[in-house]
Enzyme design. Structure first.
Site, short mmCIF file in Angstrom:
data_model
loop_
_atom_site.label_atom_id
_atom_site.label_comp_id
_atom_site.label_asym_id
_atom_site.label_seq_id
_atom_site.Cartn_x
_atom_site.Cartn_y
_atom_site.Cartn_z
N LYS A 116 0.84 -1.20 0.00
CA LYS A 116 0.00 0.00 0.00
C LYS A 116 0.88 1.26 0.00
O LYS A 116 0.38 2.35 -0.25
CB LYS A 116 -0.95 -0.01 1.19
CG LYS A 116 -2.08 -1.03 1.06
CD LYS A 116 -3.15 -0.87 2.12
CE LYS A 116 -2.65 -1.19 3.52
NZ LYS A 116 -2.23 -2.60 3.66
N TYR A 142 1.16 4.20 6.40
CA TYR A 142 2.51 3.66 6.27
C TYR A 142 3.54 4.79 6.30
O TYR A 142 4.62 4.66 6.90
CB TYR A 142 2.66 2.89 4.97
CG TYR A 142 2.06 1.51 4.95
CD1 TYR A 142 1.60 0.89 6.11
CD2 TYR A 142 1.96 0.79 3.75
CE1 TYR A 142 1.06 -0.38 6.08
CE2 TYR A 142 1.43 -0.48 3.72
CZ TYR A 142 0.98 -1.06 4.87
OH TYR A 142 0.46 -2.34 4.83
#
Length: 354
Positions: free
Chosen positions: A113, A145
């Site tokens: 991702k 992230y």
């Protein structure tokens, strides 16, 4: 010098594989989890909720790990909350281990991702070309992230430790109660199809059915995490981590079906999401579990169809380049079909599937 590991998320798919790898390598291993009672023998148990900064600091006081491995995250209702909660968890953790001044390396596990975007903006907008490479820039979207990475980078600059970031594709491995568990989800789905006689249909998109893809075995990822801490050139670097093979789901689906003694249904040409098709399977699973004396009767502790749908429903081909690790000497390879078969055999041995 003694290596003392703190594995955060030690009961998850990645964390449990890493614990075994570190123990085999002779490390002193401590595992942090909200339910530390599930940790294997020989692992120092640390029970803590990383969302609670004072409790985390108290739980880790005096531990003095040399290496910290972050293999967990907390799913929230939207990406803004994912960022707020998961960044805070990393920050609370690294603040808690700071006083001892013992940390030499922090490894963070994220995923693809990083290149595809978060679930609420998944594979939308301008995406980098495949195969994904580590030097490709961040997307211009909010992504937890990135927030996790930034917390690690800031703490490393402040406290003087090295870091590594590890970006696997979908991870094949075993854990009960995990939020992202394609292998076990497919095993439960196949078991239910075999019991009921309903067709074993691929749930994803034509792009995934026909296109090339790759995956990451939990054991390969665990070995990569250990390798990065022991390889000077890997310090302060981000890495993709995959098995080394590529396949098409049009081939893999038949391989999985054969393992369960099923005939794969013809591809429908459009997604048939598992989340909707398995929504009413709790009772059927409970009955199947009772028939076979399985160890887990609650289907929701085993499956994550929403995550499997997200991965298999992607509208584009997803491939990962691993040349960076190869050039530095990490040469491990794992055929992805064998990784699935090993997982299915493990689940059967643990009486989690019939």
């Amino acid at each position: 010098m003694t290596n003392k590991a703190l594995v955060v998320g030690a009961t998850g798919i990645v964390g449990s594989a890493l614990v075994r790898q570190l123990q085999d390598a002779g490390w002193e291993v401590h595992g942090l989890a909200r339910n530390a009672g599930l940790l294997p023998r020989g692992v120092g148990a640390v029970a803590a909720d990383l969302r609670d900064a004072p409790a985390t600091a108290a739980a880790l006081a005096g531990l003095a790990p040399t290496h910290v491995f972050i293999t967990t995250w907390s799913r929230q209702a939207n990406e803004a909350e994912n960022i707020r909660v998961n960044a805070a968890m990393v920050r609370h953790l690294l603040d808690a281990v700071r006083p001892a001044g013992s940390v030499r390396h922090v490894a963070l596990v994220t995923g693809l991702k990083h290149y595809l975007g978060p679930f609420e903006a998944y594979a939308q907008g301008a995406l980098p070309q495949t195969p994904f490479r580590e030097e490709q820039p961040r997307l211009a979207v909010d992504n937890f992230y990135y927030a996790q990475e930034d917390e690690v980078f800031a703490a490393a600059a402040r406290d003087g430790f090295h870091w590594s970031v590890h970006r696997p594709h979908t991870v094949i491995g075993a854990a009960v109660g995990n939020a992202m568990n394609m292998g076990t989800t497919l095993a439960v789905y196949a078991s239910l199809c075999k019991r009921s006689g309903r067709p074993f249909q691929f749930p994803g998109s034509s792009a995934q059915w026909n296109g090339l893809t790759d995956m990451t075995d939990a054991g390969v990822l665990a070995r990569h995490l250990l390798w990065a801490t022991q390889t000077p050139a890997a310090a302060d670097q981000a890495f993709n981590v995959v098995n080394g093979d590529v396949f098409r789901w049009s081939w893999m689906w038949g391989r999985i079906a054969d393992w369960f003694g099923l005939a794969p249904a013809p591809f429908a040409g459009e997604p048939r999401p598992l989340e909707a098709r398995m929504a009413d399977d709790a009772g059927a699973w409970s009955a199947l579990a009772a028939e076979h004396g399985l160890a887990e009767t609650d289907i929701h502790r085993l499956v994550s169809p929403w995550h499997t749908d997200a991965d298999l429903g992607r509208p584009l081909e997803v491939l990962t380049d691993m040349s960076k690790s190869r050039r530095m000497g990490f040469l491990d390879y794992q055929p992805s079909d064998d990784a699935f078969f090993a997982l299915f055999a493990q689940l059967r041995a643990q009486r989690l599937i019939p």
